[in-house]
Design a protein around this motif. Structure first.
Motif, PDB file in Angstrom:
ATOM      1  N   GLU A 112       4.409  36.643  42.544  1.00 39.95           N
ATOM      2  CA  GLU A 112       3.739  36.446  41.265  1.00 39.95           C
ATOM      3  C   GLU A 112       3.533  34.954  41.050  1.00 39.95           C
ATOM      4  N   HIS A 113       2.302  34.571  40.737  1.00 42.77           N
ATOM      5  CA  HIS A 113       2.000  33.167  40.521  1.00 42.77           C
ATOM      6  C   HIS A 113       2.201  32.820  39.049  1.00 42.77           C
ATOM      7  N   HIS A 114       2.746  31.650  38.813  1.00 48.13           N
ATOM      8  CA  HIS A 114       3.085  31.213  37.456  1.00 48.13           C
ATOM      9  C   HIS A 114       2.278  29.977  37.105  1.00 48.13           C
ATOM     10  N   ASP A 115       1.022  30.192  36.787  1.00 47.17           N
ATOM     11  CA  ASP A 115       0.122  29.112  36.440  1.00 47.17           C
ATOM     12  C   ASP A 115       0.021  29.037  34.915  1.00 47.17           C
ATOM     13  N   LEU A 116       0.202  27.855  34.351  1.00 45.95           N
ATOM     14  CA  LEU A 116       0.155  27.698  32.892  1.00 45.95           C
ATOM     15  C   LEU A 116      -1.177  28.135  32.305  1.00 45.95           C
ATOM     16  N   HIS A 117      -2.257  27.896  33.035  1.00 46.23           N
ATOM     17  CA  HIS A 117      -3.574  28.255  32.529  1.00 46.23           C
ATOM     18  C   HIS A 117      -3.723  29.766  32.370  1.00 46.23           C
ATOM     19  N   HIS A 118      -3.031  30.526  33.200  1.00 48.81           N
ATOM     20  CA  HIS A 118      -3.074  31.989  33.077  1.00 48.81           C
ATOM     21  C   HIS A 118      -2.049  32.487  32.064  1.00 48.81           C
ATOM     22  N   ASP A 119      -0.924  31.803  31.969  1.00 49.05           N
ATOM     23  CA  ASP A 119       0.123  32.210  31.032  1.00 49.05           C
ATOM     24  C   ASP A 119      -0.234  31.886  29.586  1.00 49.05           C
ATOM     25  N   PHE A 120      -0.959  30.786  29.378  1.00 50.78           N
ATOM     26  CA  PHE A 120      -1.314  30.340  28.031  1.00 50.78           C
ATOM     27  C   PHE A 120      -2.814  30.081  27.902  1.00 50.78           C
ATOM     28  N   PRO A 121      -3.642  31.106  28.104  1.00 52.30           N
ATOM     29  CA  PRO A 121      -5.091  30.862  28.061  1.00 52.30           C
ATOM     30  C   PRO A 121      -5.575  30.358  26.701  1.00 52.30           C
ATOM     31  N   GLU A 122      -4.863  30.690  25.647  1.00 47.43           N
ATOM     32  CA  GLU A 122      -5.266  30.250  24.310  1.00 47.43           C
ATOM     33  C   GLU A 122      -4.994  28.757  24.079  1.00 47.43           C
ATOM     34  N   TYR A 123      -4.283  28.127  25.019  1.00 50.19           N
ATOM     35  CA  TYR A 123      -3.933  26.715  24.896  1.00 50.19           C
ATOM     36  C   TYR A 123      -4.624  25.826  25.939  1.00 50.19           C
ATOM     37  N   LEU A 124      -5.671  26.318  26.564  1.00 49.90           N
ATOM     38  CA  LEU A 124      -6.322  25.546  27.635  1.00 49.90           C
ATOM     39  C   LEU A 124      -6.738  24.154  27.169  1.00 49.90           C
ATOM     40  N   ASP A 125      -7.372  24.068  26.009  1.00 50.72           N
ATOM     41  CA  ASP A 125      -7.812  22.761  25.506  1.00 50.72           C
ATOM     42  C   ASP A 125      -6.620  21.864  25.213  1.00 50.72           C
TER      43      ASP A 125
ATOM     44  N   ILE B  16      -3.635  22.045  26.642  1.00 57.24           N
ATOM     45  CA  ILE B  16      -3.020  21.641  27.916  1.00 57.24           C
ATOM     46  C   ILE B  16      -3.740  20.403  28.441  1.00 57.24           C
ATOM     47  N   TYR B  17      -5.058  20.452  28.447  1.00 57.50           N
ATOM     48  CA  TYR B  17      -5.831  19.309  28.932  1.00 57.50           C
ATOM     49  C   TYR B  17      -5.580  18.072  28.071  1.00 57.50           C
ATOM     50  N   ALA B  18      -5.600  18.259  26.752  1.00 61.63           N
ATOM     51  CA  ALA B  18      -5.405  17.133  25.836  1.00 61.63           C
ATOM     52  C   ALA B  18      -4.032  16.491  26.040  1.00 61.63           C
ATOM     53  N   LEU B  19      -3.002  17.305  26.148  1.00 60.77           N
ATOM     54  CA  LEU B  19      -1.659  16.758  26.315  1.00 60.77           C
ATOM     55  C   LEU B  19      -1.459  16.139  27.694  1.00 60.77           C
ATOM     56  N   LYS B  20      -2.087  16.712  28.715  1.00 64.52           N
ATOM     57  CA  LYS B  20      -1.972  16.123  30.059  1.00 64.52           C
ATOM     58  C   LYS B  20      -2.523  14.707  30.084  1.00 64.52           C
ATOM     59  N   THR B  21      -3.561  14.469  29.297  1.00 64.56           N
ATOM     60  CA  THR B  21      -4.193  13.158  29.307  1.00 64.56           C
ATOM     61  C   THR B  21      -3.619  12.203  28.267  1.00 64.56           C
ATOM     62  N   SER B  22      -2.959  12.730  27.241  1.00 63.71           N
ATOM     63  CA  SER B  22      -2.497  11.851  26.158  1.00 63.71           C
ATOM     64  C   SER B  22      -0.977  11.695  26.066  1.00 63.71           C
ATOM     65  N   SER B  23      -0.229  12.601  26.690  1.00 62.82           N
ATOM     66  CA  SER B  23       1.227  12.556  26.573  1.00 62.82           C
ATOM     67  C   SER B  23       1.863  12.378  27.950  1.00 62.82           C
ATOM     68  N   GLU B  24       2.492  11.232  28.135  1.00 60.46           N
ATOM     69  CA  GLU B  24       3.174  10.986  29.407  1.00 60.46           C
ATOM     70  C   GLU B  24       4.283  12.015  29.632  1.00 60.46           C
ATOM     71  N   GLN B  25       4.992  12.363  28.560  1.00 63.10           N
ATOM     72  CA  GLN B  25       6.074  13.356  28.671  1.00 63.10           C
ATOM     73  C   GLN B  25       5.535  14.709  29.112  1.00 63.10           C
TER      74      GLN B  25
ATOM     75  N   LEU C 128       6.280  16.768  32.618  1.00 61.81           N
ATOM     76  CA  LEU C 128       6.762  18.152  32.631  1.00 61.81           C
ATOM     77  C   LEU C 128       5.791  19.046  33.392  1.00 61.81           C
ATOM     78  N   TYR C 129       4.508  18.855  33.152  1.00 63.44           N
ATOM     79  CA  TYR C 129       3.462  19.644  33.805  1.00 63.44           C
ATOM     80  C   TYR C 129       3.525  19.477  35.324  1.00 63.44           C
ATOM     81  N   ASP C 130       3.597  18.228  35.765  1.00 70.69           N
ATOM     82  CA  ASP C 130       3.659  17.964  37.202  1.00 70.69           C
ATOM     83  C   ASP C 130       4.932  18.540  37.822  1.00 70.69           C
ATOM     84  N   GLU C 131       6.058  18.363  37.153  1.00 73.26           N
ATOM     85  CA  GLU C 131       7.325  18.891  37.663  1.00 73.26           C
ATOM     86  C   GLU C 131       7.295  20.413  37.726  1.00 73.26           C
ATOM     87  N   TYR C 132       6.734  21.036  36.689  1.00 80.44           N
ATOM     88  CA  TYR C 132       6.622  22.497  36.645  1.00 80.44           C
ATOM     89  C   TYR C 132       5.799  23.004  37.834  1.00 80.44           C
ATOM     90  N   HIS C 133       4.661  22.395  38.055  1.00 81.97           N
ATOM     91  CA  HIS C 133       3.789  22.872  39.136  1.00 81.97           C
ATOM     92  C   HIS C 133       4.366  22.581  40.516  1.00 81.97           C
TER      93      HIS C 133
END
Length: 85
Positions: A6-19, A21-30, A34-39
């Motif tokens: 089973e693949h655990h991709d955040l984009h599939h787990d939280f489709p309602e948060y896609l925008d 996810i992108y916003a936080l990836k670019t604006s929040s170092e923390q 976490l995103y990089d470590e998770y993947h």
């Protein structure tokens, strides 16, 4: 015999948060960290499972627990972002 993993991709787990996810990836170092470590951890767990590599249960379970913790932290940040906090 190929093991189904089973693949655990955040984009599939939280489709309602896609925008968010992108916003936080670019604006929040923390969040980005976490995103990089998770993947990275997810890829390693899936590789171990797919290739059926010898690893003790304790190790794989700890990896999965760490992945859940990371996902929980990111989810909290996504909810806060969505709510404008």
């Amino acid at each position: 015999m190929t093991m189904l993993v089973e693949h655990h991709d955040l984009h599939h787990d939280f489709p309602e948060y896609l925008d968010h996810i992108y916003a936080l990836k670019t604006s929040s170092e923390q969040f980005g960290h976490l995103y990089d470590e998770y993947h990275q951890l997810t890829r390693e767990v899936e590789r171990l499972e797919e290739e059926d590599l010898p690893v003790d249960d304790f190790t794989i379970e700890n990896m999965k627990k760490q992945r859940v913790w990371l996902k929980d932290q990111m989810y909290r940040m996504l909810v806060a972002c969505k709510n404008g906090d």
